[in-house]
Scaffold this motif. Structure first.
Motif, mmCIF file in Angstrom:
data_model
loop_
_atom_site.group_PDB
_atom_site.id
_atom_site.type_symbol
_atom_site.label_atom_id
_atom_site.label_comp_id
_atom_site.label_asym_id
_atom_site.label_seq_id
_atom_site.Cartn_x
_atom_site.Cartn_y
_atom_site.Cartn_z
ATOM 1 N N ASN A 75 0.814 -1.213 0.000
ATOM 2 C CA ASN A 75 0.000 0.000 0.000
ATOM 3 C C ASN A 75 0.851 1.269 0.000
ATOM 4 O O ASN A 75 0.389 2.321 -0.392
ATOM 5 N N ALA A 76 2.116 1.203 0.421
ATOM 6 C CA ALA A 76 3.002 2.363 0.366
ATOM 7 C C ALA A 76 3.231 2.793 -1.076
ATOM 8 O O ALA A 76 3.492 3.952 -1.355
ATOM 9 N N PHE A 77 3.106 1.860 -1.996
ATOM 10 C CA PHE A 77 3.304 2.113 -3.422
ATOM 11 C C PHE A 77 2.171 2.951 -4.011
ATOM 12 O O PHE A 77 2.336 3.603 -5.012
ATOM 13 N N HIS A 78 1.008 2.947 -3.391
ATOM 14 C CA HIS A 78 -0.194 3.540 -3.970
ATOM 15 C C HIS A 78 -0.653 4.808 -3.261
ATOM 16 O O HIS A 78 -1.795 5.180 -3.368
ATOM 17 N N ARG A 79 0.196 5.493 -2.537
ATOM 18 C CA ARG A 79 -0.229 6.625 -1.703
ATOM 19 C C ARG A 79 -0.229 7.984 -2.387
ATOM 20 O O ARG A 79 -0.717 8.927 -1.818
ATOM 21 N N ARG A 80 0.365 8.139 -3.548
ATOM 22 C CA ARG A 80 0.479 9.466 -4.146
ATOM 23 C C ARG A 80 -0.860 9.972 -4.667
ATOM 24 O O ARG A 80 -1.565 9.268 -5.368
ATOM 25 N N PRO A 81 -1.199 11.231 -4.352
ATOM 26 C CA PRO A 81 -2.484 11.769 -4.787
ATOM 27 C C PRO A 81 -2.535 12.072 -6.288
ATOM 28 O O PRO A 81 -3.612 12.222 -6.843
ATOM 29 N N ASP A 82 -1.382 12.164 -6.947
ATOM 30 C CA ASP A 82 -1.348 12.498 -8.372
ATOM 31 C C ASP A 82 -1.209 11.245 -9.240
ATOM 32 O O ASP A 82 -0.771 11.316 -10.374
ATOM 33 N N LEU A 83 -1.627 10.110 -8.744
ATOM 34 C CA LEU A 83 -1.505 8.841 -9.440
ATOM 35 C C LEU A 83 -2.725 8.609 -10.327
ATOM 36 O O LEU A 83 -3.861 8.721 -9.874
ATOM 37 N N HIS A 84 -2.484 8.311 -11.597
ATOM 38 C CA HIS A 84 -3.555 7.965 -12.538
ATOM 39 C C HIS A 84 -3.451 6.482 -12.849
ATOM 40 O O HIS A 84 -2.373 5.997 -13.178
ATOM 41 N N VAL A 85 -4.560 5.762 -12.743
ATOM 42 C CA VAL A 85 -4.612 4.353 -13.097
ATOM 43 C C VAL A 85 -5.328 4.237 -14.436
ATOM 44 O O VAL A 85 -6.475 4.686 -14.578
ATOM 45 N N GLU A 86 -4.655 3.652 -15.424
ATOM 46 C CA GLU A 86 -5.231 3.492 -16.761
ATOM 47 C C GLU A 86 -6.351 2.450 -16.711
ATOM 48 O O GLU A 86 -6.219 1.417 -16.061
#
Length: 162
Positions: A7-18
């Motif tokens: 879950n540390a990998f997925h914490r950024r607020p500017d993350l876009h998932v295709e």
């Protein structure tokens, strides 16, 4: 193998998932306009906790010889540094060192993938290395160092920053 919680990998607020196409389920960051313009570059974490990065070569990535421009490989490798380090980084950072070797060329349509690893994560510095490939063909090797930094708040409106 990554020893930190996934879950540390997925914490950024500017993350876009295709959500569609070849890279459905892969992620990219939207805050970096240089990478957005020059990519799209993608990353994901597999079931073993290993970060994978990739991009599909488009015409815009080519030099005058119709091979991937060296600057494109370098920009993608820098993107990979941060994707690979993201679970250790857990916040902003800057590249303070980058070294690379060009091994082979790639052409339009090829899938460029990166495998890499954190070689050491200390208090403020993270050391990494990686390889860019097209299939089994090694194209580019790199190493780099990221320094963790704290966000700097902009000065209040109407004040001088000096």
């Amino acid at each position: 193998m990554n020893e930190l919680p996934q879950n540390a990998f997925h914490r950024r607020p500017d993350l876009h998932v295709e959500t569609e196409g070849e890279f459905a389920g892969w992620r990219t960051w939207t805050r970096d306009s240089f990478e957005t313009h020059n990519g799209p570059f993608w990353h994901r974490m597999d079931e073993t906790g290993t970060v994978q990065c990739a991009f599909r070569v488009e015409k815009k990535h080519l030099n005058g010889m119709r091979n991937v421009h060296g600057g494109c490989f370098m920009a993608f490798a820098d993107y990979c540094l941060f994707a690979i380090a993201s679970a250790h980084l857990q916040g902003p950072g800057v590249t303070v060192n980058f070294a690379c070797e060009f091994l082979d060329a790639a052409r339009e349509g090829e899938l460029i993938e990166c495998d890499g690893e954190v070689t050491r994560a200390g208090g403020s510095l993270i050391f990494l290395r990686g390889t860019l490939r097209s299939g089994d063909r090694k194209l580019f090797t790199f190493s780099g160092t990221i320094k963790r930094v704290k966000w700097k708040q902009p000065p209040p409106a109407g004040t001088s920053s000096t």
